[in-house]
Design a protein around this motif. Structure first.
Motif, PDB file in Angstrom:
ATOM      1  N   GLY A 115       0.695  -1.081   0.117  1.00 55.02           N
ATOM      2  CA  GLY A 115      -0.074  -0.145  -0.108  1.00 55.02           C
ATOM      3  C   GLY A 115       1.005   1.238  -0.125  1.00 55.02           C
ATOM      4  N   ALA A 116       1.915   1.312   0.567  1.00 56.09           N
ATOM      5  CA  ALA A 116       2.971   2.287   0.839  1.00 56.09           C
ATOM      6  C   ALA A 116       3.544   2.613  -0.671  1.00 56.09           C
ATOM      7  N   GLU A 117       3.962   1.660  -1.365  1.00 55.63           N
ATOM      8  CA  GLU A 117       4.531   1.795  -2.580  1.00 55.63           C
ATOM      9  C   GLU A 117       3.383   2.304  -3.611  1.00 55.63           C
ATOM     10  N   GLU A 118       1.882   2.075  -3.167  1.00 47.83           N
ATOM     11  CA  GLU A 118       1.089   2.582  -4.253  1.00 47.83           C
ATOM     12  C   GLU A 118       0.547   3.971  -3.570  1.00 47.83           C
ATOM     13  N   LYS A 139      -0.853   4.735  -0.794  1.00 50.34           N
ATOM     14  CA  LYS A 139      -1.833   4.494   0.298  1.00 50.34           C
ATOM     15  C   LYS A 139      -1.068   4.145   1.665  1.00 50.34           C
ATOM     16  N   GLY A 140      -0.108   4.492   2.021  1.00 48.86           N
ATOM     17  CA  GLY A 140       0.640   4.208   3.301  1.00 48.86           C
ATOM     18  C   GLY A 140      -0.327   4.786   4.426  1.00 48.86           C
ATOM     19  N   GLU A 141      -0.583   6.036   4.311  1.00 46.75           N
ATOM     20  CA  GLU A 141      -1.427   6.624   5.563  1.00 46.75           C
ATOM     21  C   GLU A 141      -2.759   6.061   5.689  1.00 46.75           C
ATOM     22  N   ALA A 142      -3.391   5.614   4.794  1.00 45.00           N
ATOM     23  CA  ALA A 142      -4.511   4.993   5.089  1.00 45.00           C
ATOM     24  C   ALA A 142      -4.378   3.503   5.314  1.00 45.00           C
ATOM     25  N   MET A 143      -3.310   2.800   5.081  1.00 42.49           N
ATOM     26  CA  MET A 143      -2.908   1.526   5.433  1.00 42.49           C
ATOM     27  C   MET A 143      -2.493   1.449   6.980  1.00 42.49           C
ATOM     28  N   SER A 144      -1.944   2.406   7.364  1.00 45.79           N
ATOM     29  CA  SER A 144      -1.608   2.570   8.692  1.00 45.79           C
ATOM     30  C   SER A 144      -2.751   3.057   9.603  1.00 45.79           C
ATOM     31  N   THR A 145      -3.530   3.849   9.099  1.00 45.86           N
ATOM     32  CA  THR A 145      -4.916   4.145   9.938  1.00 45.86           C
ATOM     33  C   THR A 145      -5.589   2.673  10.185  1.00 45.86           C
ATOM     34  N   GLU A 146      -5.860   1.915   9.113  1.00 47.21           N
ATOM     35  CA  GLU A 146      -6.386   0.728   9.155  1.00 47.21           C
ATOM     36  C   GLU A 146      -5.775  -0.394   9.858  1.00 47.21           C
ATOM     37  N   LEU A 147      -4.495  -0.392   9.889  1.00 49.63           N
ATOM     38  CA  LEU A 147      -3.808  -1.344  10.923  1.00 49.63           C
ATOM     39  C   LEU A 147      -3.920  -0.805  12.332  1.00 49.63           C
TER      40      LEU A 147
END
Length: 99
Positions: free
Chosen positions: A75-78, A80-88
Motif C-alpha cells: 500500500g505504501a508503494e502505491e 496508500k501508506g497513510e490509509a493502510m497505517s490507519t487501518e492497521l
C-alpha cells in the motif's frame, strides 16, 4: 473477460501452518466444552481458556506481521501508506480491547 485470481495475502506463504494452528485451537475449544459437560473444576477450565487466548494472540500477531510486511508495504508503494497505517492501528486497537 474478467479473471478470478485469488489475491496474495500477507499470510499466504504460511497458510497451511495457520490452518493447522487454528484447527488445534478449535480442538482446545471443544475440549473446554467437554470439561464443562463433565463438571470439571472451574480453575482448570479457566486455565484452558487462558491457553486458547494466548494461542489466538499468537495467530493474531502472525497475521499482523504478515499484513505489515506485505499489505502495508504494498500500500505504501502505491501511495496508500497513510490509509493502510490507519487501518492497521484500528485493527490493533480492536485486538487490544478485552473484557
Amino acid at each position: 473477460m474478467a479473471t478470478s485470481e485469488t489475491p496474495t495475502r500477507g499470510y499466504t506463504a504460511t497458510k497451511d501452518q495457520l490452518q493447522t494452528r487454528l484447527a488445534r485451537i478449535e480442538g482446545q475449544v471443544r475440549g473446554i466444552d467437554r470439561m464443562v459437560e463433565e463438571d470439571r473444576y472451574c480453575i482448570d477450565i479457566l486455565t484452558q481458556i487462558s491457553a486458547i487466548q494466548a494461542a489466538l494472540d499468537k495467530v493474531a500477531l502472525g497475521l499482523l506481521d504478515g499484513h505489515v510486511r506485505h499489505c502495508v508495504a504494498e500500500g505504501a508503494e502505491e501511495g496508500k501508506g497513510e490509509a493502510m497505517s490507519t487501518e492497521l492501528m484500528a485493527a490493533v486497537g480492536r485486538l487490544m480491547r478485552r473484557g
